[in-house]
Scaffold this motif. Structure first.
Motif, PDB file in Angstrom:
ATOM      1  N   ALA A 234      49.170 -36.969 -68.709  1.00 25.63           N
ATOM      2  CA  ALA A 234      49.745 -36.499 -70.053  1.00 25.63           C
ATOM      3  C   ALA A 234      49.356 -37.449 -71.259  1.00 25.63           C
ATOM      4  CB  ALA A 234      51.285 -36.000 -70.192  1.00 25.63           C
ATOM      5  N   GLY A 235      48.980 -36.987 -72.422  1.00 24.08           N
ATOM      6  CA  GLY A 235      48.595 -37.936 -73.188  1.00 24.08           C
ATOM      7  C   GLY A 235      48.863 -37.536 -74.723  1.00 24.08           C
ATOM      8  N   GLU A 236      48.827 -38.561 -75.823  1.00 27.46           N
ATOM      9  CA  GLU A 236      49.055 -38.237 -76.970  1.00 27.46           C
ATOM     10  C   GLU A 236      48.106 -38.889 -77.895  1.00 27.46           C
ATOM     11  OE1 GLU A 236      52.583 -38.654 -80.421  1.00 27.46           O
ATOM     12  OE2 GLU A 236      52.950 -38.863 -78.272  1.00 27.46           O
ATOM     13  N   ILE A 237      47.682 -38.215 -78.803  1.00 28.65           N
ATOM     14  CA  ILE A 237      46.356 -38.692 -79.736  1.00 28.65           C
ATOM     15  C   ILE A 237      47.263 -39.701 -80.914  1.00 28.65           C
ATOM     16  CG2 ILE A 237      44.844 -37.941 -81.525  1.00 28.65           C
ATOM     17  CD1 ILE A 237      44.216 -36.971 -78.621  1.00 28.65           C
TER      18      ILE A 237
ATOM     19  N   ILE B 117      37.371 -32.323 -70.824  1.00 33.26           N
ATOM     20  CA  ILE B 117      38.354 -32.100 -71.619  1.00 33.26           C
ATOM     21  C   ILE B 117      37.846 -31.488 -73.039  1.00 33.26           C
ATOM     22  CG2 ILE B 117      40.282 -32.585 -73.378  1.00 33.26           C
ATOM     23  CD1 ILE B 117      41.200 -34.576 -71.321  1.00 33.26           C
ATOM     24  N   VAL B 118      36.649 -32.141 -73.632  1.00 32.07           N
ATOM     25  CA  VAL B 118      36.026 -31.816 -74.761  1.00 32.07           C
ATOM     26  C   VAL B 118      35.085 -30.569 -74.272  1.00 32.07           C
ATOM     27  CG1 VAL B 118      33.860 -32.450 -76.042  1.00 32.07           C
ATOM     28  CG2 VAL B 118      35.684 -34.272 -75.363  1.00 32.07           C
ATOM     29  N   GLU B 119      34.405 -30.605 -73.106  1.00 32.61           N
ATOM     30  CA  GLU B 119      33.577 -29.379 -72.850  1.00 32.61           C
ATOM     31  C   GLU B 119      34.877 -28.193 -72.737  1.00 32.61           C
ATOM     32  OE1 GLU B 119      31.746 -30.351 -69.279  1.00 32.61           O
ATOM     33  OE2 GLU B 119      30.598 -31.967 -70.250  1.00 32.61           O
ATOM     34  N   MET B 120      35.869 -28.267 -72.212  1.00 38.74           N
ATOM     35  CA  MET B 120      36.639 -27.124 -71.954  1.00 38.74           C
ATOM     36  C   MET B 120      37.144 -26.668 -73.205  1.00 38.74           C
ATOM     37  SD  MET B 120      40.333 -27.435 -70.178  1.00 38.74           S
ATOM     38  CE  MET B 120      39.777 -28.451 -68.843  1.00 38.74           C
ATOM     39  N   PHE B 121      37.441 -27.256 -74.505  1.00 40.58           N
ATOM     40  CA  PHE B 121      38.010 -26.733 -75.599  1.00 40.58           C
ATOM     41  C   PHE B 121      37.201 -26.917 -76.622  1.00 40.58           C
ATOM     42  CE2 PHE B 121      41.924 -28.625 -73.269  1.00 40.58           C
ATOM     43  CZ  PHE B 121      42.464 -27.295 -72.892  1.00 40.58           C
ATOM     44  N   ALA B 122      35.743 -26.958 -76.514  1.00 38.28           N
ATOM     45  CA  ALA B 122      34.536 -26.928 -77.372  1.00 38.28           C
ATOM     46  C   ALA B 122      34.609 -25.954 -78.394  1.00 38.28           C
ATOM     47  CB  ALA B 122      33.541 -27.528 -76.926  1.00 38.28           C
ATOM     48  N   THR B 123      35.113 -24.902 -77.777  1.00 42.31           N
ATOM     49  CA  THR B 123      34.850 -23.501 -78.615  1.00 42.31           C
ATOM     50  C   THR B 123      36.038 -23.354 -79.642  1.00 42.31           C
ATOM     51  OG1 THR B 123      35.870 -22.229 -76.760  1.00 42.31           O
ATOM     52  CG2 THR B 123      33.599 -22.369 -76.743  1.00 42.31           C
ATOM     53  N   ASP B 124      37.121 -24.046 -79.261  1.00 45.62           N
ATOM     54  CA  ASP B 124      38.552 -23.923 -80.074  1.00 45.62           C
ATOM     55  C   ASP B 124      38.719 -25.059 -80.972  1.00 45.62           C
ATOM     56  OD1 ASP B 124      39.359 -21.311 -79.028  1.00 45.62           O
ATOM     57  OD2 ASP B 124      39.661 -22.261 -77.147  1.00 45.62           O
ATOM     58  N   ILE B 125      38.307 -26.515 -80.531  1.00 41.13           N
ATOM     59  CA  ILE B 125      38.589 -27.496 -81.023  1.00 41.13           C
ATOM     60  C   ILE B 125      37.421 -28.330 -81.488  1.00 41.13           C
ATOM     61  CG2 ILE B 125      39.974 -29.865 -80.948  1.00 41.13           C
ATOM     62  CD1 ILE B 125      41.685 -28.252 -78.928  1.00 41.13           C
ATOM     63  N   ASP B 126      37.155 -28.822 -82.820  1.00 38.84           N
ATOM     64  CA  ASP B 126      36.290 -29.685 -83.102  1.00 38.84           C
ATOM     65  C   ASP B 126      36.611 -31.055 -82.999  1.00 38.84           C
ATOM     66  OD1 ASP B 126      34.295 -31.579 -84.202  1.00 38.84           O
ATOM     67  OD2 ASP B 126      33.688 -29.952 -85.797  1.00 38.84           O
TER      68      ASP B 126
ATOM     69  N   GLN C 203      44.583 -34.260 -84.819  1.00 37.47           N
ATOM     70  CA  GLN C 203      45.752 -34.959 -85.425  1.00 37.47           C
ATOM     71  C   GLN C 203      46.464 -35.906 -84.895  1.00 37.47           C
ATOM     72  OE1 GLN C 203      47.975 -31.714 -87.526  1.00 37.47           O
ATOM     73  NE2 GLN C 203      46.116 -30.484 -87.450  1.00 37.47           N
ATOM     74  N   ARG C 204      47.157 -36.793 -85.621  1.00 37.91           N
ATOM     75  CA  ARG C 204      48.058 -37.677 -84.845  1.00 37.91           C
ATOM     76  C   ARG C 204      49.274 -37.096 -84.500  1.00 37.91           C
ATOM     77  NH1 ARG C 204      48.621 -43.445 -85.187  1.00 37.91           N
ATOM     78  NH2 ARG C 204      50.971 -44.168 -84.677  1.00 37.91           N
ATOM     79  N   GLY C 205      49.469 -37.537 -83.187  1.00 35.97           N
ATOM     80  CA  GLY C 205      50.619 -36.409 -82.597  1.00 35.97           C
ATOM     81  C   GLY C 205      50.186 -35.467 -81.580  1.00 35.97           C
ATOM     82  N   ASP C 206      49.000 -35.155 -81.734  1.00 39.40           N
ATOM     83  CA  ASP C 206      48.411 -34.037 -80.637  1.00 39.40           C
ATOM     84  C   ASP C 206      48.659 -34.352 -79.347  1.00 39.40           C
ATOM     85  OD1 ASP C 206      47.816 -32.505 -82.914  1.00 39.40           O
ATOM     86  OD2 ASP C 206      45.477 -32.658 -82.616  1.00 39.40           O
ATOM     87  N   ARG C 207      49.114 -33.390 -78.661  1.00 37.85           N
ATOM     88  CA  ARG C 207      49.236 -33.929 -77.234  1.00 37.85           C
ATOM     89  C   ARG C 207      48.500 -33.094 -76.092  1.00 37.85           C
ATOM     90  NH1 ARG C 207      53.495 -37.281 -76.557  1.00 37.85           N
ATOM     91  NH2 ARG C 207      53.578 -36.715 -74.292  1.00 37.85           N
ATOM     92  N   PHE C 208      48.216 -33.485 -74.942  1.00 39.83           N
ATOM     93  CA  PHE C 208      47.424 -32.789 -73.926  1.00 39.83           C
ATOM     94  C   PHE C 208      48.031 -33.149 -72.641  1.00 39.83           C
ATOM     95  CE2 PHE C 208      45.330 -36.842 -74.541  1.00 39.83           C
ATOM     96  CZ  PHE C 208      45.114 -37.317 -73.488  1.00 39.83           C
ATOM     97  N   ASP C 209      48.036 -32.390 -71.614  1.00 40.27           N
ATOM     98  CA  ASP C 209      48.167 -32.166 -70.235  1.00 40.27           C
ATOM     99  C   ASP C 209      47.063 -32.055 -69.467  1.00 40.27           C
ATOM    100  OD1 ASP C 209      50.876 -32.824 -70.795  1.00 40.27           O
ATOM    101  OD2 ASP C 209      51.298 -30.582 -70.808  1.00 40.27           O
ATOM    102  N   VAL C 210      46.511 -32.618 -68.464  1.00 37.49           N
ATOM    103  CA  VAL C 210      45.333 -32.467 -67.547  1.00 37.49           C
ATOM    104  C   VAL C 210      45.739 -32.698 -65.993  1.00 37.49           C
ATOM    105  CG1 VAL C 210      44.543 -34.564 -68.051  1.00 37.49           C
ATOM    106  CG2 VAL C 210      43.063 -32.881 -67.406  1.00 37.49           C
TER     107      VAL C 210
ATOM    108  N   GLU D 273      45.850 -28.434 -70.906  1.00 39.26           N
ATOM    109  CA  GLU D 273      46.809 -27.892 -72.023  1.00 39.26           C
ATOM    110  C   GLU D 273      46.686 -28.859 -73.223  1.00 39.26           C
ATOM    111  OE1 GLU D 273      51.019 -25.919 -72.232  1.00 39.26           O
ATOM    112  OE2 GLU D 273      51.216 -28.047 -71.832  1.00 39.26           O
ATOM    113  N   PHE D 274      46.272 -28.191 -74.383  1.00 38.69           N
ATOM    114  CA  PHE D 274      45.979 -29.125 -75.512  1.00 38.69           C
ATOM    115  C   PHE D 274      46.652 -28.568 -76.828  1.00 38.69           C
ATOM    116  CE2 PHE D 274      44.224 -31.823 -78.487  1.00 38.69           C
ATOM    117  CZ  PHE D 274      43.472 -32.985 -77.767  1.00 38.69           C
ATOM    118  N   ARG D 275      47.702 -29.306 -77.300  1.00 41.60           N
ATOM    119  CA  ARG D 275      48.323 -28.951 -78.449  1.00 41.60           C
ATOM    120  C   ARG D 275      47.652 -29.445 -79.788  1.00 41.60           C
ATOM    121  NH1 ARG D 275      51.560 -29.430 -74.275  1.00 41.60           N
ATOM    122  NH2 ARG D 275      52.234 -31.763 -74.552  1.00 41.60           N
ATOM    123  N   ASN D 276      47.025 -28.756 -80.525  1.00 42.75           N
ATOM    124  CA  ASN D 276      46.324 -29.192 -81.698  1.00 42.75           C
ATOM    125  C   ASN D 276      46.908 -28.702 -83.135  1.00 42.75           C
ATOM    126  OD1 ASN D 276      43.333 -28.252 -83.249  1.00 42.75           O
ATOM    127  ND2 ASN D 276      44.325 -30.539 -83.213  1.00 42.75           N
ATOM    128  N   GLY D 277      47.728 -29.709 -83.616  1.00 43.71           N
ATOM    129  CA  GLY D 277      48.299 -29.108 -84.879  1.00 43.71           C
ATOM    130  C   GLY D 277      49.477 -27.892 -84.557  1.00 43.71           C
ATOM    131  N   GLY D 278      49.378 -26.792 -85.050  1.00 46.19           N
ATOM    132  CA  GLY D 278      50.343 -25.940 -84.671  1.00 46.19           C
ATOM    133  C   GLY D 278      49.845 -24.853 -83.314  1.00 46.19           C
TER     134      GLY D 278
END
Length: 410
Positions: free
Chosen positions: A139-142, A163-172, A178-185, A206-211
């Motif tokens: 797990a990590g935090e931006i 991770i970039v490839e996986m969520f490239a269609t949803d997240i730029d 944003q600072r505080g975004d978290r992810f599990d892999v 799992e990527f939590r980006n903003g809301g």
């Protein structure tokens, strides 16, 4: 009360033992000479001679064989961190040498190149590496960037890229983080003799980006009609028709709107989106398609136009050069590199001009709503739910660990 030990009778036993024959022991050891196995990691700037010297190899014939034999030459791929083992005689003659070669992403791309001395000759062979597969969870935090966060979480770079490839269609990942975004892999790793060899495919993320929270699971059933790919936890494919950005890391320098043209100075409709990036940055096809045009086109400079389906097309302009094979009629897949960022044509600096067209009419690519691939159904969906359930359990374990140190399990 127990009797005093001093009053107890004493019985002594004397045994005459022969002294060991040290000479015979020494002779036996000399007949079975033991040699150490040396192991070295390749360092930046290393040469074959330098590596062999650190391994204790003083054998010109062995060095010449490695340089000339077709199989043994792969040892010369001296990538920093590569492990090489060798055994030598007392005078430095090479007895055997083993080197691991890694190609591709999965375990099938790992093999051992072994060089053996046979009399006065050498023989080289390749054998598949026997690897142990493990599943690890992190797990990590931006705090500043994705790669800084993955480094802090001790996640390998090739997993971060996935991770970039996986969520490239949803997240730029250049502008949306944003600072505080978290992810599990959750991802697979491969080991040999207890030593880490490589990281493999991401199995779930799992990527939590903003809301927003984005989740994905890799599903690769042989019977799946769409083949392997990433899906949301309800079985819907995460592969959208178009990527959110044709560049992995960039920023929008000019949007789809009216603006003062940087060269003419006149107010004019900007019919695309400009992504600022360094010269040479790879440009990816945002969707599957066919090359409709590749060449120089006035103000667009070097431009590639891809034809998709339902009268949809995309254009990529101002590139410094094209990728190999960009000819009219050539098929491309989503994510394929089609060229490289430049500043050709009417451009005041290096960037990519990207257009999304419907019936050849420009549309804002940031606001066009395009469908995903077809979701799973029937027996495939049931099998997928079993996989997704296991990954949900792993994410729950990460949550209970309060985003602590690495967890690893087979």
């Amino acid at each position: 009360m127990a009797p005093d030990a001093a009053d107890l009778p004493v019985k002594s036993i004397a045994v005459e033992m022969a002294l060991p024959d040290l000479a015979s022991q020494i002779a036996a050891l000399e007949e079975n000479t033991q040699h150490y196995v040396h192991e070295e990691n390749v360092r930046p700037g290393d040469t074959l001679a330098a590596v062999l010297q650190r391994l204790g190899v003083d054998d010109d014939a062995a060095e010449a064989f490695i340089k000339s034999d077709k199989v043994a030459r792969s040892v010369l791929q001296l990538k920093p961190g590569k492990r090489i083992q060798a055994q030598t005689s007392d005078d430095g003659e090479l007895q055997w040498l083993s080197s691991m070669q890694i190609d591709g992403r999965d375990a099938d791309g790992v093999r051992n190149v072994v060089i053996n001395r046979v009399g006065d000759q050498f023989k080289a062979s390749e054998v598949p590496a026997k690897l142990e597969r493990r599943v690890e969870m992190h797990a990590g935090e931006i705090r500043s960037s994705l790669f800084a966060a993955t480094d802090a979480a001790q996640i390998p770079d090739n997993v971060a890229k996935q991770i970039v490839e996986m969520f490239a269609t949803d997240i730029d990942f250049a502008s949306d983080l944003q600072r505080g975004d978290r992810f599990d892999v959750v991802y697979e790793t491969f080991w040999q003799n207890g030593e880490f060899v490589r990281a493999g495919r991401i199995l779930a993320g799992e990527f939590r980006n903003g809301g927003n929270t984005f989740k994905s699971v890799w599903f690769d059933e042989p019977s799946a009609s769409q083949g392997g790919g990433y899906y949301s936890f309800d079985g819907k494919s995460l592969k959208k028709a178009f990527l959110k950005s044709p560049l992995e890391f960039s920023r929008i320098s000019s949007g789809f709107s009216m603006r003062v043209h940087p060269i003419s100075g006149q107010w004019k409709q900007h019919k695309g989106v400009d992504f600022a990036a360094a010269v040479g940055t790879p440009v990816r096809a945002s969707a599957d398609g066919v090359v409709e045009f590749s060449g120089n086109q006035g103000g667009y400079g070097n431009v590639v136009v891809l034809k998709h389906w339902s009268n949809l097309s995309t254009a990529y302009a101002h590139m410094s050069r094209f990728a190999t094979g960009m000819h009219k009629g050539e098929k491309v897949s989503q994510g394929d590199v089609i060229g490289y960022v430049g500043t050709t044509g009417w451009s005041t600096g290096p960037h990519l001009h990207y257009e999304f067209r419907v019936n050849n009419a420009p549309r804002d690519p940031m606001s066009v709503d395009v469908p995903n691939a077809q979701p799973l159904a029937g027996a495939e969906l049931q099998r997928f739910r079993n996989v997704a359930g296991d990954m949900s359990h792993r994410f729950a374990l990460l949550s209970l660990a309060d985003k602590g140190p690495k967890l690893a399990m087979k």
